[in-house]
Enzyme design. Structure first.
Site, PDB file in Angstrom:
ATOM      1  N   TYR A   1       0.805  -1.025   0.046  1.00 11.17           N
ATOM      2  CA  TYR A   1      -0.070   0.213  -0.022  1.00 11.17           C
ATOM      3  C   TYR A   1       0.891   1.372  -0.023  1.00 11.17           C
ATOM      4  CZ  TYR A   1      -3.896  -2.812   1.705  1.00 11.17           C
ATOM      5  OH  TYR A   1      -5.041  -3.729   1.754  1.00 11.17           O
ATOM      6  N   GLY A   2       2.203   1.120   0.399  1.00  6.43           N
ATOM      7  CA  GLY A   2       3.043   2.282   0.599  1.00  6.43           C
ATOM      8  C   GLY A   2       2.637   3.288   1.746  1.00  6.43           C
TER       9      GLY A   2
END
Length: 267
Positions: free
Chosen positions: A50-51
């Protein structure tokens, strides 16, 4: 309005029923997560891919809320299993600025035994694949995160997980506009004077399913905690909407999702 409950996992830990998650605008993710924490979220659902792990750490730091009061769920990428589990788990811990997480996804029983993962679970596992896993697993998964909404109630899977002590967590819990625009959902929403999304989240919680609604808007984050207690007849009406329809994970023109067929996934 009903209080948002916690669900007790097979580890004995209590996980909040409603999580905050965001995958949008990764550089500014901390702002949305911080807003969620201020709105009352104490479960943050993130993942390496997802970062947003670093943003989660920043938001918790800025919130002033003790780390012990926030449940963090993170996930390994599907390419990070096998010999890469430890390496990428350490990277996630570094990103999150913590020495443990509360729930992570994979067959990571050694990490669970070490105490650095307070619970381990799986995602997108069907009854077929859970049965296969349980043939060799020493630790029963605490949670199974799957697509679930009124058009995809997955009652058979829920019954199986209930029997094994596995808590189900629903992603895409409101079914996007496809389900939120349903006439029955909107009729019930009008009855309780809340939004269709609030009705659907209430239905999940009434079934004993935790949810990870995605929202970056402060008012919607607050609304996710302001849930009505549905009458039994309204729950039955929503139950009846089930049509085994996958929205988030609809098969492509080759009949596959992530390179697998529904049959292979046990769907």
């Amino acid at each position: 309005m009903a209080d948002v409950p916690k669900f007790k996992l097979n580890t004995g830990a209590e996980m909040p029923a409603i999580a905050g998650t965001t995958q949008e605008r990764r550089r500014e993710a901390w702002r949305f997560i911080l807003s969620g924490l201020k709105s009352g979220y104490r479960l943050i659902d993130t993942a390496w891919n997802y970062g947003t792990e670093k943003g989660t750490a920043e938001a918790i730091r800025k919130s002033g809320i003790p780390r012990s009061d926030v449940w963090i769920t993170t996930k390994l990428h599907h390419q990070h299993h096998g010999p890469y589990v430890e390496e990428f788990f350490e990277e996630s811990l570094k990103n999150l600025e913590t020495d443990y997480v509360d729930l992570t996804w994979a067959r990571m029983e050694k990490l669970y035994d070490s105490g650095r993962a307070k619970a381990i679970g799986v995602s997108n596992f069907s009854v077929k694949n859970l049965e296969k896993l349980l043939e060799t697993a020493k630790v029963v998964p605490a949670v199974n995160q799957v697509e679930m909404h009124p058009y995809l109630a997955q009652q058979e899977l829920k019954d199986f997980c209930d029997d094994k002590g596995i808590v189900l967590t629903a992603y895409t819990p409101t079914g996007y506009d496809t389900v939120r625009s349903d006439a029955v959902i909107n009729e019930i929403a009008e009855k309780y004077k809340v939004s269709p999304a609030q009705i659907i989240l209430s239905w999940h919680v009434a079934r004993g399913v935790s949810v990870v609604p995605r929202s970056s808007k402060e008012q919607r984050q607050k609304d996710n905690f302001n849930l009505p207690k549905l009458d039994p007849e309204d729950i039955k009406r929503i139950d009846a909407l089930d049509r085994n329809q996958r929205i988030c994970n609809a098969a492509n023109e080759r009949g596959k999702v992530w390179g697998w067929t529904y049959e292979q996934l046990g769907w």
